[in-house]
Motif scaffolding. Structure first.
Motif, PDB file in Angstrom:
ATOM      1  N   ILE A  19       0.923   5.675   5.793  1.00 44.94           N
ATOM      2  CA  ILE A  19       2.055   6.593   5.690  1.00 44.94           C
ATOM      3  C   ILE A  19       3.201   6.134   6.579  1.00 44.94           C
ATOM      4  CG2 ILE A  19       2.834   8.966   6.076  1.00 44.94           C
ATOM      5  CD1 ILE A  19       1.051   8.632   3.647  1.00 44.94           C
ATOM      6  N   SER A  22       4.950   3.362   4.842  1.00 43.74           N
ATOM      7  CA  SER A  22       5.734   3.946   3.759  1.00 43.74           C
ATOM      8  C   SER A  22       7.020   4.573   4.289  1.00 43.74           C
ATOM      9  CB  SER A  22       4.900   5.008   3.034  1.00 43.74           C
ATOM     10  OG  SER A  22       5.697   5.764   2.151  1.00 43.74           O
ATOM     11  N   ALA A  23       6.918   5.288   5.406  1.00 44.40           N
ATOM     12  CA  ALA A  23       8.085   5.957   5.978  1.00 44.40           C
ATOM     13  C   ALA A  23       9.142   4.953   6.425  1.00 44.40           C
ATOM     14  CB  ALA A  23       7.656   6.836   7.157  1.00 44.40           C
ATOM     15  N   TYR A  26      10.792   3.773   3.263  1.00 41.52           N
ATOM     16  CA  TYR A  26      11.687   4.804   2.744  1.00 41.52           C
ATOM     17  C   TYR A  26      12.938   4.942   3.610  1.00 41.52           C
ATOM     18  CZ  TYR A  26       8.727   6.881  -0.905  1.00 41.52           C
ATOM     19  OH  TYR A  26       8.022   7.108  -2.057  1.00 41.52           O
ATOM     20  N   SER A 231       6.280   3.887  -2.242  1.00 42.69           N
ATOM     21  CA  SER A 231       5.476   4.833  -3.019  1.00 42.69           C
ATOM     22  C   SER A 231       4.002   4.473  -3.001  1.00 42.69           C
ATOM     23  CB  SER A 231       5.972   4.889  -4.467  1.00 42.69           C
ATOM     24  OG  SER A 231       7.290   5.371  -4.539  1.00 42.69           O
ATOM     25  N   GLN A 234       2.496   5.288   0.387  1.00 44.41           N
ATOM     26  CA  GLN A 234       2.459   6.745   0.565  1.00 44.41           C
ATOM     27  C   GLN A 234       1.312   7.366  -0.229  1.00 44.41           C
ATOM     28  OE1 GLN A 234       5.142   9.694  -1.523  1.00 44.41           O
ATOM     29  NE2 GLN A 234       6.118   9.666   0.479  1.00 44.41           N
ATOM     30  N   LEU A 238      -1.713   9.469   1.395  1.00 43.91           N
ATOM     31  CA  LEU A 238      -1.805  10.887   1.036  1.00 43.91           C
ATOM     32  C   LEU A 238      -3.202  11.250   0.554  1.00 43.91           C
ATOM     33  CD1 LEU A 238      -0.585  13.677   0.337  1.00 43.91           C
ATOM     34  CD2 LEU A 238       0.208  12.676  -1.834  1.00 43.91           C
ATOM     35  N   THR A 246       0.470  14.263   6.125  1.00 44.66           N
ATOM     36  CA  THR A 246       1.262  13.166   5.567  1.00 44.66           C
ATOM     37  C   THR A 246       2.750  13.361   5.813  1.00 44.66           C
ATOM     38  OG1 THR A 246      -0.335  12.548   3.853  1.00 44.66           O
ATOM     39  CG2 THR A 246       1.979  12.047   3.414  1.00 44.66           C
ATOM     40  N   ALA A 250       5.283  11.061   7.911  1.00 42.13           N
ATOM     41  CA  ALA A 250       6.390  10.480   7.145  1.00 42.13           C
ATOM     42  C   ALA A 250       7.736  10.668   7.814  1.00 42.13           C
ATOM     43  CB  ALA A 250       6.426  11.083   5.738  1.00 42.13           C
ATOM     44  N   GLU A 253      10.317   8.065   9.106  1.00 44.75           N
ATOM     45  CA  GLU A 253      11.478   7.575   8.349  1.00 44.75           C
ATOM     46  C   GLU A 253      12.770   7.767   9.140  1.00 44.75           C
ATOM     47  OE1 GLU A 253      13.917   8.814   4.284  1.00 44.75           O
ATOM     48  OE2 GLU A 253      11.804   9.344   4.483  1.00 44.75           O
TER      49      GLU A 253
END
Length: 308
Positions: A19, A22-23, A26, A231, A234, A238, A246, A250, A253
């Motif tokens: 996560i 991913s953050a 993003y 994505s 994430q 998740l 999550t 996140a 970010e």
């Protein structure tokens, strides 16, 4: 024999790392979009290019083995498809009316909405500790972003609030919908839906102005780095962490945006912004243990007896 199915990470810390990655990815989205707009791209072109690359991505993901795991999950998958269309449209439309910092500041009400929703659905134990970590994270976001920059457009704020609601509801639906589903199949179907709608719809409603070379590179960044890769990480995280933890992780970010602003634009962050980033990191580090799920599924992405 079909491609092997994908399982969720075995440990909470691994899922937490997914996560966080991913953050960070993003966190580049608003910067890439702003560069693309500044170099001639319209929101329609951005959505179409992003969706077109998603379509190519989906062709590599969908196969009979993976598709079979979606059986019995039609409702959650259809809702995820709807959010894959509505979310980007609302977000990038808001970015055309307000600067990325202001959009992000308003949008990050979604962690609180998600944690509250998970509590009301009895998926997490809403303890004082979990509430405290949520408040620390939201406070960190507010401090890191600071006061709104530029014009605060009423329509832009409404679009961003709608986007926040879409994001929160997606996490709550996906948390249950991913149980027993290969995440690549889940992503493949949702990005396919986004491509079908956003390629013609984006060009029709958002314009089709083409950017220069720098703008095209920024569009690739939006699609490949800040969308597809983000994505995937994430979704994997998740599956194991659940929606409430999550969204708190996140929030990294925002800390990413603070760092990128300094590295890319040379704008030194204020001490208050650094304090906010630190609070976000603290919240992200504590979230997996502070926000406990009522039922731990172990994050399995495949049905009993499936070959992994």
């Amino acid at each position: 024999m079909g491609s092997p199915l994908i399982r969720a990470p075995q440990g909470l810390r691994t899922a937490q790392a997914f996560i966080a990655i991913s953050a960070v990815l993003y966190g580049t989205q608003g910067v890439f979009a702003a560069i693309a707009y500044a170099h001639g791209s319209s929101v329609g072109t951005l959505l179409a290019v992003r969706a077109g690359l998603f379509l190519v991505f989906a062709l590599f993901l969908l196969n009979p083995t993976r598709r079979a795991t979606i059986a019995g999950h039609r409702g959650p998958v259809l809702y995820a498809c709807a959010t894959s269309v509505a979310g980007p449209a609302l977000y990038f439309a808001a970015l055309q009316r307000m600067d990325p910092a202001t959009v992000t500041l308003v949008a990050f009400i979604y962690p609180a909405l998600t944690v509250l929703g998970a509590g009301l659905l009895r998926r997490v134990h809403l303890t004082w500790q979990s509430i405290g970590i949520t408040l620390i994270t939201i406070a960190g976001v507010a401090l890191a972003i600071g006061s709104p920059v530029g014009n605060v457009d009423v329509v832009g704020v409404v679009l961003t609030l709608l986007f926040a609601g879409v994001v929160a509801s997606y996490f709550l639906v996906a948390e249950k919908g991913l149980e027993g589903v290969d995440p690549l199949a889940w992503l493949g179907v949702t990005v396919l839906a986004a491509a079908i709608v956003l390629i013609p719809g984006g060009l029709l409603l958002g314009g089709h102005d083409l950017p220069d070379a720098t703008g095209w590179l920024a569009l690739l960044g939006v699609a490949l780095i800040a969308s597809i890769a983000a994505s995937l990480f994430q979704t994997l995280g998740l599956m194991r962490l659940g929606s409430a933890a999550t969204v708190l992780v996140a929030a990294i970010e925002i800390a990413t945006v603070v760092v990128l602003t300094y590295l890319a634009l040379g704008e030194r962050p204020s001490p208050i912004a650094l304090l906010g980033a630190a609070l976000i990191v603290i919240g992200a580090a504590l979230a997996p243990t502070a926000v406990r799920r009522t039922v731990d599924t172990g994050g399995s992405a495949v049905k009993p007896g499936a070959v992994a």
